[in-house]
Design a protein around this motif. Structure first.
Motif, short mmCIF file in Angstrom:
data_model
loop_
_atom_site.label_atom_id
_atom_site.label_comp_id
_atom_site.label_asym_id
_atom_site.label_seq_id
_atom_site.Cartn_x
_atom_site.Cartn_y
_atom_site.Cartn_z
N SER A 26 39.35 43.35 45.91
CA SER A 26 40.71 43.06 47.37
C SER A 26 41.45 44.83 46.16
CB SER A 26 41.54 42.12 46.89
OG SER A 26 42.24 42.50 45.05
N VAL A 27 42.55 44.93 47.89
CA VAL A 27 43.16 46.09 48.17
C VAL A 27 44.53 46.11 47.10
CG1 VAL A 27 44.51 47.47 49.37
CG2 VAL A 27 41.81 46.69 49.83
N GLY A 28 45.52 44.46 47.52
CA GLY A 28 46.05 44.17 47.29
C GLY A 28 46.34 44.02 45.05
N LEU A 29 47.15 44.35 44.55
CA LEU A 29 47.10 44.37 43.16
C LEU A 29 48.10 43.14 42.54
CD1 LEU A 29 46.63 47.61 42.11
CD2 LEU A 29 45.05 46.33 42.48
N VAL B 274 37.77 38.73 39.96
CA VAL B 274 39.11 38.11 40.49
C VAL B 274 38.93 38.80 41.41
CG1 VAL B 274 40.16 38.02 38.17
CG2 VAL B 274 40.78 39.86 39.15
N HIS B 275 40.22 38.16 41.80
CA HIS B 275 40.66 37.94 43.69
C HIS B 275 42.31 37.64 43.55
CE1 HIS B 275 35.97 37.15 43.55
NE2 HIS B 275 35.94 37.72 44.82
N PRO B 276 42.72 37.95 44.77
CA PRO B 276 43.54 37.24 45.03
C PRO B 276 43.71 35.66 45.64
CG PRO B 276 44.18 39.92 45.92
CD PRO B 276 42.74 38.75 45.64
N PRO B 277 44.62 34.75 45.24
CA PRO B 277 45.69 34.85 44.40
C PRO B 277 45.89 34.72 42.91
CG PRO B 277 45.57 33.12 44.80
CD PRO B 277 44.34 33.66 44.96
N SER C 183 52.49 47.81 53.22
CA SER C 183 52.00 47.27 51.87
C SER C 183 53.12 46.56 51.10
CB SER C 183 51.75 48.07 50.37
OG SER C 183 52.85 49.24 50.47
N MET C 184 52.76 45.66 50.43
CA MET C 184 53.65 45.19 49.25
C MET C 184 54.58 45.62 48.40
SD MET C 184 54.18 42.11 47.19
CE MET C 184 53.42 41.70 46.63
N ASN C 185 55.69 44.67 48.39
CA ASN C 185 56.16 45.78 47.55
C ASN C 185 57.86 44.66 47.40
OD1 ASN C 185 58.80 47.04 48.71
ND2 ASN C 185 56.71 48.45 49.28
N ALA D 222 41.23 48.59 31.44
CA ALA D 222 40.16 49.29 32.82
C ALA D 222 40.87 48.15 33.66
CB ALA D 222 39.22 50.07 33.12
N VAL D 223 41.60 48.94 34.87
CA VAL D 223 41.97 47.76 36.07
C VAL D 223 41.18 48.63 36.79
CG1 VAL D 223 43.10 46.42 37.52
CG2 VAL D 223 43.62 46.52 35.28
N GLY D 224 40.16 47.69 38.25
CA GLY D 224 39.58 48.43 39.79
C GLY D 224 39.87 47.74 40.49
N TYR D 225 40.20 48.48 42.01
CA TYR D 225 40.28 47.99 42.97
C TYR D 225 39.16 48.20 44.10
CZ TYR D 225 43.71 51.11 44.66
OH TYR D 225 43.64 52.16 44.61
#
Length: 323
Positions: free
Chosen positions: A78-81, A53-56, A212-214, A95-98
């Motif tokens: 992506s880097v964003g999660l 997948v990809h954002p968004p 980064s976003m938080n 499992a989740v990879g980026y």
């Protein structure tokens, strides 16, 4: 005969990644225009053993339920999660990879392009050429702001922030400031001074968002922040659109509270055709081109594919999400 495992791609994956996936999976993918619709995502994941997948593309409980219990891995290119419900994936043993560490150079280059486009009023220059206009009789016509001798403030001196600063050093930057939760080792590499966010805003000629976003920094750049910046300051954001209150940015640009802004990211993406920021000559907006080089996208695709393959096989992911 044992049926092949299935992977669902929410967007066409560049060739380097697809080549790795084809021997391992039966591939289903979204090939429509624009981002995948919610309905198509919920339908596409049904029965899949792996997802890329990809954002968004929002991978939440509903998507995981639709996929089924055979789903073993979610791999995001992506880097964003922020689009993935990490706790829910962990609860289900998915499992989740980026794809970290591969966007640094290209995003830094793009950030520099934004900074130059805004400071040298490139958007207005293009318009003048298209209209056959010249204003050379006026010595101040389309005069911009030079980087040489200026102070550059970087909000978030991580990998990308540091790469941006290193690219700016040859331009003769007088001083680098940076802010964040703590001092960074990279600050010493570029002779940067660690300061508070407010001090950075007050003293910088260029304010570059690389954080980064938080939840803490959503809307960080708002009316209050822009009011503390110099009237001839330039704001650049190549990180996340949600860092910026776009209504407040519009007001700051329209009123001349700050000189200009360059954005590679917005909220939403893409911006509506009639969005007010698009009406401003002193706002340059790119369509999220930070990672848009052939080499980088292929590397991202390879990493995402390897994560998907390893996750399906129950192996350690090459690039798992941070614990």
């Amino acid at each position: 005969m044992t049926s092949r495992a299935t992977i669902f791609l929410s967007r066409t994956v560049p060739p380097a990644g697809r080549t790795l996936l084809e021997p391992e999976f039966t591939i289903r993918e979204w090939t429509g225009d624009g981002f995948i619709t919610r309905e198509a995502l919920l339908q596409g994941v049904v029965g899949a053993n792996a997802l890329i997948v990809h954002p968004p593309d929002r991978v939440d409980k509903s998507v995981l339920d639709a996929a089924g219990s055979q789903l073993k891995v979610v791999s995001t290119m992506s880097v964003g999660l922020e689009h993935i419900d990490i706790p829910e994936c962990r609860r289900r043993g998915i499992a989740v990879g980026y794809t970290p560490g591969v966007l640094t150079e290209t995003t830094a280059e793009l950030t520099l392009a934004l900074l130059l486009a805004t400071s040298r009023r490139i958007k207005e220059g293009f318009k003048a050429v298209e209209k056959g206009m010249v204003g050379w009789q006026n010595g101040h016509w389309l005069c911009g702001k030079q980087i040489n001798g200026c102070t550059v403030g970087i909000v978030g001196l991580g990998r990308i922030g540091l790469a941006v600063a290193k690219r700016l050093q040859p331009f003769g930057v007088a001083k680098f400031l940076y802010s964040g939760h703590s001092e960074k080792p990279g600050g010493a590499e570029i002779g940067a001074t660690f300061v508070s966010f407010d001090e950075l805003l007050r003293n910088s000629d260029f304010v570059v968002a690389c954080c980064s976003m938080n939840e803490e920094n959503k809307g960080l750049f708002n009316k209050d922040a822009f009011s503390k910046m110099k009237s001839d300051a330039i704001f650049v954001n190549s990180s996340r659109g949600v860092l910026v209150n776009q209504e407040d940015l519009y007001d700051a640009l329209k009123s001349g509270q700050i000189m200009a802004a360059g954005l590679d990211v917005t909220s939403p993406e893409p911006l509506p055709v009639d969005h007010q920021l698009k009406t401003l000559d002193n706002c340059v907006i790119f369509p999220h081109l930070g990672s848009a080089t052939t080499d980088t996208r292929n590397i991202m695709a390879i990493t995402a594919a390897k994560n998907a393959i390893a996750g399906f096989k129950g192996q350690t992911l090459p690039s798992p999400i941070p614990l």
